[in-house]
Design a protein around this motif. Structure first.
Motif, PDB file in Angstrom:
ATOM      1  N   THR A 218       0.848  -1.177   0.000  1.00 38.76           N
ATOM      2  CA  THR A 218       0.000   0.000   0.000  1.00 38.76           C
ATOM      3  C   THR A 218       0.889   1.233   0.000  1.00 38.76           C
ATOM      4  O   THR A 218       1.926   1.273   0.677  1.00 38.76           O
ATOM      5  CB  THR A 218      -0.931   0.022   1.210  1.00 38.76           C
ATOM      6  N   LEU A 219       0.504   2.228  -0.783  1.00 40.71           N
ATOM      7  CA  LEU A 219       1.332   3.413  -0.960  1.00 40.71           C
ATOM      8  C   LEU A 219       0.422   4.643  -0.920  1.00 40.71           C
ATOM      9  O   LEU A 219      -0.383   4.867  -1.821  1.00 40.71           O
ATOM     10  CB  LEU A 219       2.073   3.325  -2.294  1.00 40.71           C
ATOM     11  N   GLY A 220       0.546   5.420   0.154  1.00 48.21           N
ATOM     12  CA  GLY A 220      -0.222   6.647   0.276  1.00 48.21           C
ATOM     13  C   GLY A 220       0.535   7.856  -0.215  1.00 48.21           C
ATOM     14  O   GLY A 220      -0.021   8.937  -0.399  1.00 48.21           O
ATOM     15  N   GLY A 221       1.843   7.698  -0.423  1.00 43.49           N
ATOM     16  CA  GLY A 221       2.705   8.756  -0.922  1.00 43.49           C
ATOM     17  C   GLY A 221       4.027   8.161  -1.349  1.00 43.49           C
ATOM     18  O   GLY A 221       4.313   6.985  -1.115  1.00 43.49           O
ATOM     19  N   GLY A 222       4.851   8.968  -1.983  1.00 38.69           N
ATOM     20  CA  GLY A 222       6.153   8.484  -2.423  1.00 38.69           C
ATOM     21  C   GLY A 222       6.076   7.686  -3.711  1.00 38.69           C
ATOM     22  O   GLY A 222       5.150   7.841  -4.513  1.00 38.69           O
ATOM     23  N   ALA A 223       7.057   6.818  -3.910  1.00 40.97           N
ATOM     24  CA  ALA A 223       7.204   6.116  -5.187  1.00 40.97           C
ATOM     25  C   ALA A 223       7.788   4.737  -4.969  1.00 40.97           C
ATOM     26  O   ALA A 223       8.405   4.458  -3.934  1.00 40.97           O
ATOM     27  CB  ALA A 223       8.113   6.917  -6.121  1.00 40.97           C
ATOM     28  N   VAL A 224       7.598   3.871  -5.966  1.00 41.55           N
ATOM     29  CA  VAL A 224       8.192   2.540  -5.955  1.00 41.55           C
ATOM     30  C   VAL A 224       8.747   2.250  -7.351  1.00 41.55           C
ATOM     31  O   VAL A 224       8.133   2.598  -8.362  1.00 41.55           O
ATOM     32  CB  VAL A 224       7.171   1.453  -5.543  1.00 41.55           C
ATOM     33  N   ALA A 225       9.926   1.657  -7.393  1.00 38.88           N
ATOM     34  CA  ALA A 225      10.545   1.257  -8.657  1.00 38.88           C
ATOM     35  C   ALA A 225      11.036  -0.174  -8.532  1.00 38.88           C
ATOM     36  O   ALA A 225      11.462  -0.606  -7.458  1.00 38.88           O
ATOM     37  CB  ALA A 225      11.704   2.180  -9.016  1.00 38.88           C
ATOM     38  N   THR A 226      10.965  -0.886  -9.641  1.00 38.61           N
ATOM     39  CA  THR A 226      11.386  -2.290  -9.679  1.00 38.61           C
ATOM     40  C   THR A 226      12.415  -2.491 -10.774  1.00 38.61           C
ATOM     41  O   THR A 226      12.241  -2.024 -11.902  1.00 38.61           O
ATOM     42  CB  THR A 226      10.180  -3.214  -9.923  1.00 38.61           C
ATOM     43  N   SER A 227      13.492  -3.184 -10.435  1.00 34.42           N
ATOM     44  CA  SER A 227      14.501  -3.581 -11.416  1.00 34.42           C
ATOM     45  C   SER A 227      14.539  -5.094 -11.471  1.00 34.42           C
ATOM     46  O   SER A 227      14.429  -5.767 -10.446  1.00 34.42           O
ATOM     47  CB  SER A 227      15.887  -3.049 -11.016  1.00 34.42           C
ATOM     48  N   LEU A 256      19.980 -12.302  -8.050  1.00 35.12           N
ATOM     49  CA  LEU A 256      18.637 -11.779  -7.860  1.00 35.12           C
ATOM     50  C   LEU A 256      17.903 -11.689  -9.189  1.00 35.12           C
ATOM     51  O   LEU A 256      18.499 -11.426 -10.240  1.00 35.12           O
ATOM     52  CB  LEU A 256      18.683 -10.395  -7.212  1.00 35.12           C
ATOM     53  N   MET A 257      16.595 -11.908  -9.134  1.00 35.29           N
ATOM     54  CA  MET A 257      15.745 -11.748 -10.317  1.00 35.29           C
ATOM     55  C   MET A 257      14.992 -10.426 -10.315  1.00 35.29           C
ATOM     56  O   MET A 257      14.646  -9.900 -11.363  1.00 35.29           O
ATOM     57  CB  MET A 257      14.732 -12.892 -10.405  1.00 35.29           C
ATOM     58  N   SER A 258      14.732  -9.904  -9.123  1.00 34.19           N
ATOM     59  CA  SER A 258      13.921  -8.699  -9.033  1.00 34.19           C
ATOM     60  C   SER A 258      14.196  -7.986  -7.722  1.00 34.19           C
ATOM     61  O   SER A 258      14.388  -8.623  -6.684  1.00 34.19           O
ATOM     62  CB  SER A 258      12.430  -9.061  -9.125  1.00 34.19           C
ATOM     63  N   VAL A 259      14.235  -6.656  -7.783  1.00 35.75           N
ATOM     64  CA  VAL A 259      14.361  -5.816  -6.591  1.00 35.75           C
ATOM     65  C   VAL A 259      13.404  -4.641  -6.735  1.00 35.75           C
ATOM     66  O   VAL A 259      13.402  -3.959  -7.769  1.00 35.75           O
ATOM     67  CB  VAL A 259      15.797  -5.281  -6.399  1.00 35.75           C
ATOM     68  N   SER A 260      12.602  -4.397  -5.705  1.00 36.78           N
ATOM     69  CA  SER A 260      11.720  -3.228  -5.654  1.00 36.78           C
ATOM     70  C   SER A 260      12.087  -2.393  -4.439  1.00 36.78           C
ATOM     71  O   SER A 260      12.395  -2.930  -3.372  1.00 36.78           O
ATOM     72  CB  SER A 260      10.248  -3.651  -5.559  1.00 36.78           C
ATOM     73  N   VAL A 261      12.038  -1.074  -4.612  1.00 42.93           N
ATOM     74  CA  VAL A 261      12.387  -0.150  -3.534  1.00 42.93           C
ATOM     75  C   VAL A 261      11.353   0.966  -3.482  1.00 42.93           C
ATOM     76  O   VAL A 261      10.911   1.465  -4.526  1.00 42.93           O
ATOM     77  CB  VAL A 261      13.798   0.453  -3.740  1.00 42.93           C
ATOM     78  N   VAL A 262      10.971   1.369  -2.267  1.00 50.98           N
ATOM     79  CA  VAL A 262      10.099   2.519  -2.048  1.00 50.98           C
ATOM     80  C   VAL A 262      10.951   3.684  -1.561  1.00 50.98           C
ATOM     81  O   VAL A 262      11.804   3.517  -0.677  1.00 50.98           O
ATOM     82  CB  VAL A 262       8.994   2.192  -1.023  1.00 50.98           C
ATOM     83  N   ALA A 263      10.723   4.854  -2.136  1.00 48.35           N
ATOM     84  CA  ALA A 263      11.436   6.063  -1.724  1.00 48.35           C
ATOM     85  C   ALA A 263      10.521   7.260  -1.950  1.00 48.35           C
ATOM     86  O   ALA A 263       9.423   7.133  -2.503  1.00 48.35           O
ATOM     87  CB  ALA A 263      12.739   6.221  -2.513  1.00 48.35           C
ATOM     88  N   ASP A 264      10.983   8.436  -1.532  1.00 47.49           N
ATOM     89  CA  ASP A 264      10.166   9.636  -1.708  1.00 47.49           C
ATOM     90  C   ASP A 264       9.948   9.961  -3.170  1.00 47.49           C
ATOM     91  O   ASP A 264       8.887  10.466  -3.549  1.00 47.49           O
ATOM     92  CB  ASP A 264      10.827  10.828  -1.008  1.00 47.49           C
ATOM     93  N   ARG A 265      10.957   9.696  -3.990  1.00 51.75           N
ATOM     94  CA  ARG A 265      10.869   9.984  -5.429  1.00 51.75           C
ATOM     95  C   ARG A 265      11.245   8.743  -6.221  1.00 51.75           C
ATOM     96  O   ARG A 265      12.066   7.930  -5.780  1.00 51.75           O
ATOM     97  CB  ARG A 265      11.780  11.164  -5.806  1.00 51.75           C
ATOM     98  N   CYS A 266      10.661   8.639  -7.409  1.00 53.76           N
ATOM     99  CA  CYS A 266      10.884   7.439  -8.213  1.00 53.76           C
ATOM    100  C   CYS A 266      12.326   7.354  -8.691  1.00 53.76           C
ATOM    101  O   CYS A 266      12.877   6.258  -8.809  1.00 53.76           O
ATOM    102  CB  CYS A 266       9.915   7.432  -9.401  1.00 53.76           C
ATOM    103  N   LEU A 267      12.955   8.487  -8.968  1.00 56.44           N
ATOM    104  CA  LEU A 267      14.343   8.455  -9.419  1.00 56.44           C
ATOM    105  C   LEU A 267      15.235   7.824  -8.362  1.00 56.44           C
ATOM    106  O   LEU A 267      16.096   6.988  -8.666  1.00 56.44           O
ATOM    107  CB  LEU A 267      14.821   9.869  -9.755  1.00 56.44           C
ATOM    108  N   ALA A 268      15.021   8.189  -7.104  1.00 57.75           N
ATOM    109  CA  ALA A 268      15.809   7.594  -6.023  1.00 57.75           C
ATOM    110  C   ALA A 268      15.509   6.110  -5.884  1.00 57.75           C
ATOM    111  O   ALA A 268      16.423   5.290  -5.723  1.00 57.75           O
ATOM    112  CB  ALA A 268      15.514   8.319  -4.712  1.00 57.75           C
ATOM    113  N   ALA A 269      14.223   5.748  -5.963  1.00 52.56           N
ATOM    114  CA  ALA A 269      13.854   4.332  -5.849  1.00 52.56           C
ATOM    115  C   ALA A 269      14.487   3.509  -6.960  1.00 52.56           C
ATOM    116  O   ALA A 269      14.979   2.398  -6.731  1.00 52.56           O
ATOM    117  CB  ALA A 269      12.329   4.190  -5.878  1.00 52.56           C
ATOM    118  N   GLY A 270      14.472   4.044  -8.185  1.00 55.61           N
ATOM    119  CA  GLY A 270      15.042   3.322  -9.313  1.00 55.61           C
ATOM    120  C   GLY A 270      16.541   3.146  -9.215  1.00 55.61           C
ATOM    121  O   GLY A 270      17.092   2.098  -9.566  1.00 55.61           O
TER     122      GLY A 270
END
Length: 310
Positions: A218-227, A256-270
């Motif tokens: 669940t995400l009420g704010g910020g961003a998530v990116a997956t590599s 690793l096959m996949s990594v997802s990260v949540v951060a304030d901005r998508c650029l940082a998450a990516g």
């Protein structure tokens, strides 16, 4: 010496395909604008009362995504990135505008944080370049001037799409949108939660079965990116390389096959998710030590991290 600056451009924005849910008790309607950009399926999910305002906001955000794609696509011969790489191939020097210089600064930061693994020159390995033409350290970066050794090139994979997500969010907010979600190929950022304050539910794709999620967050704010290493490939000298390449070996990272990260901005998450992938199994410990919210799946199907597992 060539100078690259933002320029007036003519482009045809992708077509938006619209759908909407029935209005809620307060008259809010969630509209979805689907489109293709940056080589992937994308969508804006926007809550509002006036259909015309929602459509205007979506078009403004779409124009911004299209502008960034035109500037930084490696697949377009008329992109600014392609023009820079034509100079790079000759060992030339370019003076960059503030926007492009900002991406180079981000790339330099990621290169240092990753111990040299995050490298915007490494993508050329997927096109047959030799290792002696790879290495961020071979570039001379004296902001705003970037100087290349002959035969080099750069690529903003891991940066441009995530940057476009952040810019689309900013554009929607500027247009007055307060409740919405931007999704560019699974890299997402929240404009604001649903009108009743509840967060968005986001599924993280299972790399072993992309038809289903391996976790939901669940995400009420910020961003998530997956590599991940499971979708985009190139074959070089008989070896299959993902779009994430280790600049030291010229091979796709393992572990690793996949990594997802949540951060304030998508650029940082990516940036963080890409570095996590490049570090392989050591990336799980690195992300945990940073204290960022993350999720990973290794090549044996094990899942770990701090997201969507409770």
């Amino acid at each position: 010496m060539p100078t690259f600056s933002p320029r007036p451009v003519t482009f045809h924005a992708p077509r938006l395909l619209w759908s909407a849910l029935p209005p809620d008790a307060q008259g809010w309607t969630c509209h979805t604008a689907s489109f293709a950009a940056m080589g992937t399926a994308c969508a804006f999910h926007i809550h509002g009362h006036e259909t015309g305002d929602i459509q205007d906001a979506a078009m403004a955000a779409l124009d911004e995504v299209s502008r960034i794609e035109l500037r930084y696509s490696r697949f377009r011969s008329d992109s600014d990135l392609s023009a820079i790489n034509r100079v790079a191939s000759l060992g030339g020097s370019v003076e960059l505008d503030e926007e492009t210089a900002g991406l180079i600064e981000c790339a330099a930061l990621c290169h240092r944080a990753s111990g040299g693994l995050f490298d915007i020159t490494a993508a050329a390995l997927r096109h047959g370049a030799s290792l002696d033409r790879i290495g961020f350290g071979r570039l001379t970066w004296d902001k705003p001037r970037l100087t290349f050794q002959a035969g080099m090139s750069i690529d903003f994979g891991g940066l441009a799409k995530e940057y476009a997500v952040d810019r689309a969010v900013e554009m929607l907010r500027f247009q007055g949108v307060r409740h919405g979600l931007v999704d560019l190929g699974g890299d997402m950022a929240v404009v604001g939660p649903h009108p009743d304050g509840t967060p968005w539910k986001i599924g993280i794709r299972d790399p072993q079965d992309t038809r289903r999620p391996m976790a939901e967050l669940t995400l009420g704010g910020g961003a998530v990116a997956t590599s991940g290493n499971y979708e985009r490939f190139a074959t070089v000298a008989g070896e299959r390389l993902s779009h994430i390449v280790d600049p030291a070996t010229g091979r796709s990272p393992s572990g690793l096959m996949s990594v997802s990260v949540v951060a304030d901005r998508c650029l940082a998450a990516g940036c963080l998710s890409t570095i996590g992938m490049l570090k392989g199994l050591d990336g799980t410990r690195w992300l945990a030590e940073l204290g960022v919210s993350h999720l990973w799946q290794d090549e044996n199907g094990r899942i770990g991290g701090t997201l969507g597992l409770g």
